[in-house]
Design a protein around this motif. Structure first.
Motif, PDB file in Angstrom:
ATOM      1  N   PRO A 209      42.121 103.463  -4.533  1.00  0.00           N
ATOM      2  CA  PRO A 209      41.609 103.599  -5.906  1.00  0.00           C
ATOM      3  C   PRO A 209      40.231 104.247  -5.944  1.00  0.00           C
ATOM      4  CG  PRO A 209      42.612 101.451  -5.604  1.00  0.00           C
ATOM      5  CD  PRO A 209      42.531 102.078  -4.249  1.00  0.00           C
TER       6      PRO A 209
ATOM      7  N   ARG B 167      46.470 105.453 -10.320  1.00  0.00           N
ATOM      8  CA  ARG B 167      45.630 104.343  -9.875  1.00  0.00           C
ATOM      9  C   ARG B 167      46.232 103.001 -10.300  1.00  0.00           C
ATOM     10  NH1 ARG B 167      42.025 101.030 -11.720  1.00  0.00           N
ATOM     11  NH2 ARG B 167      42.148 101.899 -13.822  1.00  0.00           N
TER      12      ARG B 167
ATOM     13  N   ILE C 198      40.643 107.976  -5.661  1.00  0.00           N
ATOM     14  CA  ILE C 198      41.115 108.560  -6.921  1.00  0.00           C
ATOM     15  C   ILE C 198      39.941 108.749  -7.879  1.00  0.00           C
ATOM     16  CG2 ILE C 198      42.508 108.127  -8.989  1.00  0.00           C
ATOM     17  CD1 ILE C 198      44.581 106.796  -7.186  1.00  0.00           C
TER      18      ILE C 198
END
Length: 405
Positions: A40, A64, A43
Motif C-alpha cells: 500500500p 489498494r 501505491i
C-alpha cells in the motif's frame, strides 16, 4: 528429491518433494508485512510521484483497497502475458492477497500495478515507468557518490581491486527502493573491508581464482539501479580490461519490477551521467564501458522470465541454455535468491547445491539478507544469530558471497 524440468503449463505450486512455500498468511512473518505495509505504501508513492489522470488515480485507489482484504483479481487488459498470469492465478482458486505464496503475491502485485497505470496500453502513459521518479533520483544520487570515490578504488592493485569491487557489488544491493525497511547504508570502496565480518559465507578467493585464471564468459543476473548496478558495471570492466574474461553478459528486466530493478535504459542513463561527471576517472570508466558495449564484449539481455511468476527450476529451456554456456554466473539480490531457492522454508543447513539443484553450475550468489530464507549455514549458526538479533534475516546488515561449483 525430484526436480521438475520446465513445463509452460506447470502451476506455481508444483514442487514435488520440496519444503512448503513461504506464505503471506504466516502471522508475524516478513512475507505478510510486505503485503500489509509495503505494498500500500508503494501505491501511495506511485500516486504522489506521477501526474496521473483521475481514472488512473481511482484504479490505484481501488487496487489498494483490494490488497487490504480481497481476493487477487484477474488481469483484464489486452496484453501478451495476461493468459499466463491469469492461468497461474486460477490455480490458487481465488486466494486473497494475505493467503498466497509470497513470491507470487509480490510479482503479481507489480504486474497488476502496470495494468492500473496503463503501462501496456496505447495513450499518454504507455511505457511510462510508474517508479521512474524514484529510480532517476537513486541513479543520480549514487552516480555522484560513485564518481567521488572511483579514483581511490582504481589506485589499488588488480587483485585487491577485484575484492573491493566484488564486495561493493554485494553491499550495493542494500540500496533497494522496494524495501523501505533497510536502514543500513551501502558500503563501497575501502569501507568494504570493515564490512567483511558481516558476510556469513565468503567465497571471494575462490571466485577470484576462477576468473583470474581466464574464462570465456561471465554472466550477471542483475538486480537494482544505483550502487548495485554501478559496481556490477565496474566489476565487468575490471575483468574485461585485465583479460580475465572475454565476454560479460548482464541479464536485465524487460519492464518495471520491484521498483528499482535494472532495465536496459537504466544502464544508458547511468553511463550518460558518469560520462558527464567531474571525475575524469569515472568518465573514463563510462567510456570504456561504452566501448565494451560497442564491441559486444559487454552485452545487455532481457527476457520476460525475469518479471514473471515462475521459479528458477521452471526456467524456460532457451534461458537455461544461456547459463549452461556460462563459465560463471553471479546471481544478484534477494528476489533472485528467493526464486533460486523456490521461495521455500528450507532448513538453514541445507547445502546450496541441493536447494538450487536445478540451476546450471558454477554460480555464485551475491545477496544482502532481506528475506526470511537462507541455506548453507553451519549447524546452530541460524539459532545463534536469532538469539541476539531476531531480524538478522531481513535487516540487510549481513550478506552472502556463496559459490557452488
Amino acid at each position: 528429491m525430484k526436480i521438475n524440468s520446465f513445463n509452460p503449463n506447470s502451476p506455481p505450486l508444483d514442487g514435488d518433494g520440496l519444503p512448503p512455500p513461504l506464505m503471506t498468511s504466516e502471522e508475524g512473518s516478513f512475507a505478510r508485512s510486505t503485503i500489509v505495509e509495503r505494498k500500500p505504501f508503494l501505491i501511495r508513492q506511485v500516486q504522489e510521484n506521477n501526474a496521473y489522470p483521475t481514472e488512473i488515480i481511482a484504479a490505484l485507489e481501488q487496487y489498494r483497497i483490494e490488497i487490504a482484504g480481497q481476493p487477487m483479481h484477474f488481469l483484464q487488459e489486452d496484453a501478451p502475458d495476461v493468459d499466463d498470469w491469469n492461468r497461474a492465478l486460477a490455480f490458487l482458486g481465488g486466494a486473497p492477497w494475505l493467503d498466497a505464496p509470497w513470491y507470487f503475491a509480490e510479482a503479481f502485485f507489480y504486474r497488476r500495478l502496470l495494468e492500473a497505470v496503463c503501462y501496456f496500453q496505447p495513450g499518454a502513459w504507455q511505457g511510462i515507468n510508474p517508479f521512474g521518479v524514484q529510480k532517476r533520483a537513486q541513479i543520480e544520487q549514487d552516480c555522484a557518490q560513485f564518481a567521488h570515490l572511483w579514483k581511490s578504488i582504481t589506485e589499488n592493485a588488480p587483485e585487491g581491486r577485484f575484492d573491493i569491487l566484488l564486495h561493493s557489488a554485494l553491499w550495493g544491493n542494500r540500496n533497494d527502493l522496494s524495501n523501505i525497511t533497510i536502514q543500513v547504508p551501502a558500503a563501497s570502496g575501502a569501507a568494504t573491508e570493515e564490512e567483511r565480518r558481516w558476510i556469513l559465507i565468503d567465497h571471494t578467493p575462490q571466485i577470484r581464482s576462477i576468473l583470474s585464471a581466464g574464462v570465456r564468459r561471465l554472466d550477471f543476473i542483475c538486480d537494482n539501479v544505483g550502487f548495485d548496478l554501478l559496481f556490477d558495471l565496474a566489476l565487468a570492466d575490471h575483468v574485461l580490461e585485465y583479460g580475465w574474461v572475454q565476454r560479460v553478459i548482464l541479464h536485465l528486466k524487460n519492464q518495471p519490477f520491484f521498483v528499482s530493478d535494472v532495465m536496459p535504459q537504466d544502464v544508458g542513463e547511468t553511463l550518460a551521467i558518469l560520462l558527464a561527471a567531474d571525475s575524469r576517472a569515472a568518465s573514463k570508466l563510462a567510456q570504456r564501458l561504452e566501448c565494451h558495449l560497442a564491441d559486444s564484449r559487454l552485452v545487455l539481455k532481457t527476457d520476460p522470465f525475469w518479471t514473471g511468476w515462475r521459479m528458477y527450476r521452471q526456467m524456460p529451456s532457451h534461458l537455461r541454455d544461456e547459463f549452461v554456456e556460462s563459465d560463471l554466473t553471479l546471481i544478484k539480490g534477494d528476489v533472485n535468491y528467493r526464486r533460486l531457492l523456490d521461495d521455500r522454508h528450507w532448513d538453514a543447513t541445507t547445502p546450496l547445491e541441493i536447494a538450487a539443484a536445478s540451476f546450471p553450475r558454477p554460480f555464485a550468489v551475491l545477496r544482502t539478507l532481506k528475506g526470511e530464507l537462507i541455506v548453507g549455514l553451519q549447524p546452530g549458526q541460524a539459532e545463534w544469530l536469532s538469539s541476539f538479533e531476531p531480524d538478522w534475516m531481513i535487516n540487510g546488515k549481513r550478506g552472502l558471497i556463496h559459490l557452488t561449483s
